[in-house]
Design a protein around this motif. Structure first.
Motif, short mmCIF file in Angstrom:
data_model
loop_
_atom_site.label_atom_id
_atom_site.label_comp_id
_atom_site.label_asym_id
_atom_site.label_seq_id
_atom_site.Cartn_x
_atom_site.Cartn_y
_atom_site.Cartn_z
N GLY A 47 23.28 -24.10 5.47
CA GLY A 47 24.12 -22.97 5.08
C GLY A 47 24.44 -22.07 6.26
O GLY A 47 23.87 -22.22 7.35
N PRO A 48 25.35 -21.12 6.05
CA PRO A 48 25.78 -20.24 7.14
C PRO A 48 24.65 -19.43 7.77
O PRO A 48 24.72 -19.07 8.95
N ASP A 49 23.59 -19.12 6.98
CA ASP A 49 22.50 -18.28 7.50
C ASP A 49 21.26 -19.07 7.89
O ASP A 49 20.21 -18.47 8.18
N ALA A 50 21.35 -20.39 7.91
CA ALA A 50 20.16 -21.20 8.19
C ALA A 50 19.57 -20.89 9.56
O ALA A 50 18.36 -20.69 9.72
N GLN A 51 20.44 -20.82 10.57
CA GLN A 51 19.96 -20.57 11.92
C GLN A 51 19.38 -19.17 12.05
O GLN A 51 18.37 -18.95 12.72
N GLN A 52 19.99 -18.21 11.38
CA GLN A 52 19.50 -16.84 11.43
C GLN A 52 18.14 -16.71 10.75
O GLN A 52 17.26 -16.01 11.24
N LEU A 53 17.96 -17.40 9.63
CA LEU A 53 16.67 -17.36 8.95
C LEU A 53 15.56 -17.85 9.87
O LEU A 53 14.51 -17.20 10.00
N LEU A 54 15.79 -18.98 10.52
CA LEU A 54 14.77 -19.53 11.42
C LEU A 54 14.46 -18.56 12.56
O LEU A 54 13.31 -18.36 12.93
N SER A 55 15.49 -17.96 13.10
CA SER A 55 15.30 -17.02 14.20
C SER A 55 14.53 -15.79 13.76
O SER A 55 13.72 -15.24 14.51
N ASP A 56 14.74 -15.36 12.50
CA ASP A 56 14.09 -14.15 12.00
C ASP A 56 12.60 -14.34 11.72
O ASP A 56 11.85 -13.36 11.68
N ILE A 57 12.17 -15.57 11.47
CA ILE A 57 10.77 -15.78 11.11
C ILE A 57 9.98 -16.45 12.23
O ILE A 57 8.76 -16.61 12.10
N ALA A 58 10.63 -16.85 13.31
CA ALA A 58 9.95 -17.61 14.37
C ALA A 58 9.76 -16.75 15.61
O ALA A 58 10.61 -15.92 15.96
N ILE A 59 8.63 -16.98 16.30
CA ILE A 59 8.40 -16.26 17.55
C ILE A 59 9.33 -16.76 18.65
O ILE A 59 9.61 -16.04 19.61
N ASN A 60 9.80 -17.99 18.52
CA ASN A 60 10.77 -18.52 19.47
C ASN A 60 12.17 -18.34 18.90
O ASN A 60 12.37 -18.38 17.68
N ASP A 61 13.14 -18.12 19.76
CA ASP A 61 14.49 -17.73 19.33
C ASP A 61 15.33 -18.98 19.03
O ASP A 61 15.53 -19.82 19.90
N PHE A 62 15.84 -19.07 17.80
CA PHE A 62 16.68 -20.19 17.41
C PHE A 62 18.17 -19.90 17.56
O PHE A 62 18.99 -20.74 17.21
#
Length: 470
Positions: free
Chosen positions: A77-92
């Motif tokens: 989905g459109p926010d998939a990459q943002q979700l991962l970046s928001d919960i991960a210590i490494n930047d997606f």
């Protein structure tokens, strides 16, 4: 049967330590893939001999069947990459299709929830695989945090598959060892090209188009391939047939995790989800029959507070993955901790005499009630393992996952130690079980056997330290 939430189980048990110290083998609500506590279901324990299989990734070429034992999530989905970046210590935010990367997640206090591997499959499509802790965390945020995404859980295979129909989107195989390159070239009908580490490509195996990840294990070069689940036999048979020329060994469940210990991979710590008001909504959402409610805390290190078993990314050498240039859960807590002393990951080489003495105890009728040593691995369950570790009179950390490796002819344990411990120091492992639990789920304590061990590098294997990690 109604599934209880993790929060409900914690209240029923009287707290996290009681819940995690308890046995889980007769939990009626356990999902098939979590009962009993094994993590390598379905595949045979041995194909030939586990010691022979162990040597294959150091001397020849190995085939690992990774189709069954890992949980996964497909995120689109459109926010998939943002979700991962928001919960991960490494930047997606810089991730792009065709590349994989490790994902490490922490709670609001900066303590580890877990890690896994994320595959960036297409522009707005990702998959994440691992032990399940991160996958559950991703699902929670996908369903509750307002992101424009669709998340589909890919459940790992059951331990007892009879009568339980189970399919997965993909089969997954890993080819490893010094002869892996030659086998891969034969399968591909020519050179695969220069595929960078953790980058993906495509190839054809057994008439099926598969995707492949440049990977490695125990220092050995290799490739992880995945394709349609319904064609898993054709893909596997093609690899086996092509591998005969190179002496390909199939690796079973007994040898599988030996490579992890050789590689210095710390399987997992207790996920930091059991306490804190900020995590309460997650505990109430999380079904108690998933991994967080089914794991067992084992070993001789006894604490009253579950927080004493939590660790930070710095303790597992994940500090280098943190990117403070983006907002993520736990960012402020990690920022405040980054200059604090951290634990360091090492390998412990067991003293031969003490190991032999432990076997003598096991073979002595009426001897001490010691915890038996399983060969080749003591990390073949969902246990999160914490044994005491002493340097002289000082508590210097904890010993964890243990395996015998035929490649080194040694018993090795992965450990986390404080910064005062040096390579070459002799420490003492408190080998045993502290026991505990609640109600009729009590686990008895054992006598504690003292095992001397030499502090060694992690990864222990020279090739892993000097070639693969370089």
């Amino acid at each position: 049967m109604t599934t209880q939430s993790l929060e409900s189980l914690l209240q029923q048990a009287g707290g996290p330590v009681s819940l995690l110290r308890a046995h889980k083998y007769d939990r009626a609500d356990a999902r098939p893939e979590y009962q009993p506590q094994q993590i390598i279901p379905v595949i045979p324990q041995e194909f030939s001999l586990w010691e022979r299989e162990t040597r294959s990734w150091r001397e020849g070429v190995s085939l690992f069947d990774q189709t069954h034992h890992m949980s996964g999530v497909f995120l689109e989905g459109p926010d998939a990459q943002q979700l991962l970046s928001d919960i991960a210590i490494n930047d997606f935010s810089t991730s792009r299709p065709g590349v994989a990367r490790q994902i490490v997640c922490v709670n609001d206090a900066g303590h580890l929830i877990g890690d896994g591997i994320v595959f960036h499959l297409d522009e707005q499509r990702f998959s994440a695989y691992g032990a399940g802790f991160v996958q559950n965390w991703i699902m929670f945020h996908a369903q509750t945090s307002g992101y424009d995404v669709e998340a589909v859980y890919d459940t790992k295979a059951p331990v007892y598959p009879n009568g339980y129909a189970h399919t997965r989107p993909d089969c997954r195989y890993q080819i490893q060892g010094p002869l892996a390159g030659a086998l891969i070239e034969k399968l591909n009908g020519g050179p695969l090209g220069d595929v960078r580490f953790f980058h993906m490509t495509e190839m054809t195996i057994g008439g099926q188009r598969v995707r492949a990840l440049r990977h490695g294990m125990a220092g050995a070069p290799g490739l992880e391939v995945w394709g349609p689940y319904e064609h898993r036999d054709a893909i596997r048979d093609a690899i086996i047939e092509a591998g005969r020329e190179f002496g390909l060994e199939l690796v079973g469940g007994m040898a599988y995790l030996i490579g992890a210990v050789e590689s210095g991979w710390y399987q997992a710590v207790v996920p930091a989800v059991y306490t804190g008001d900020a995590m309460r909504a997650y505990r109430e959402w999380l079904p108690g029959n998933l991994g967080e409610g089914m794991i067992r805390l084992s070993g001789s290190q006894a604490h009253d507070r579950i927080e004493d078993y939590y660790r930070t990314p710095f303790d597992l050498d994940y500090g280098k993955l943190i990117r403070f240039d983006h907002e993520f859960i736990g960012r402020d807590a990690l920022l405040s901790r980054r200059d604090e002393p951290a634990l360091q990951k090492v390998t412990l080489q067991w003293n031969t005499e003490d190991a032999a003495s432990l076997f003598a105890e096991m073979l002595t009728p009426g001897g001490r009630d010691v915890r038996f040593l399983h060969l080749p691995v003591m990390c073949d369950k969902m246990d999160k393992h914490y044994d005491t570790l002493m340097l002289g009179a000082r508590d210097v950390g904890n010993s964890a996952y243990t395996a015998y490796t035929a490649n080194e002819r040694s018993i090795l344990s992965i450990a986390l130690v404080d910064e005062s411990v040096q390579i070459g120091d002799e420490v003492v492992i408190g080998w045993g079980e502290a026991g505990g639990g609640y109600g009729d789920r009590l686990v008895p304590r054992t006598d504690i056997a003292e095992i001397r061990a030499i502090v060694s590098p992690a990864p222990y294997a020279r090739v892993a330290r000097e070639d693969y990690r370089r």
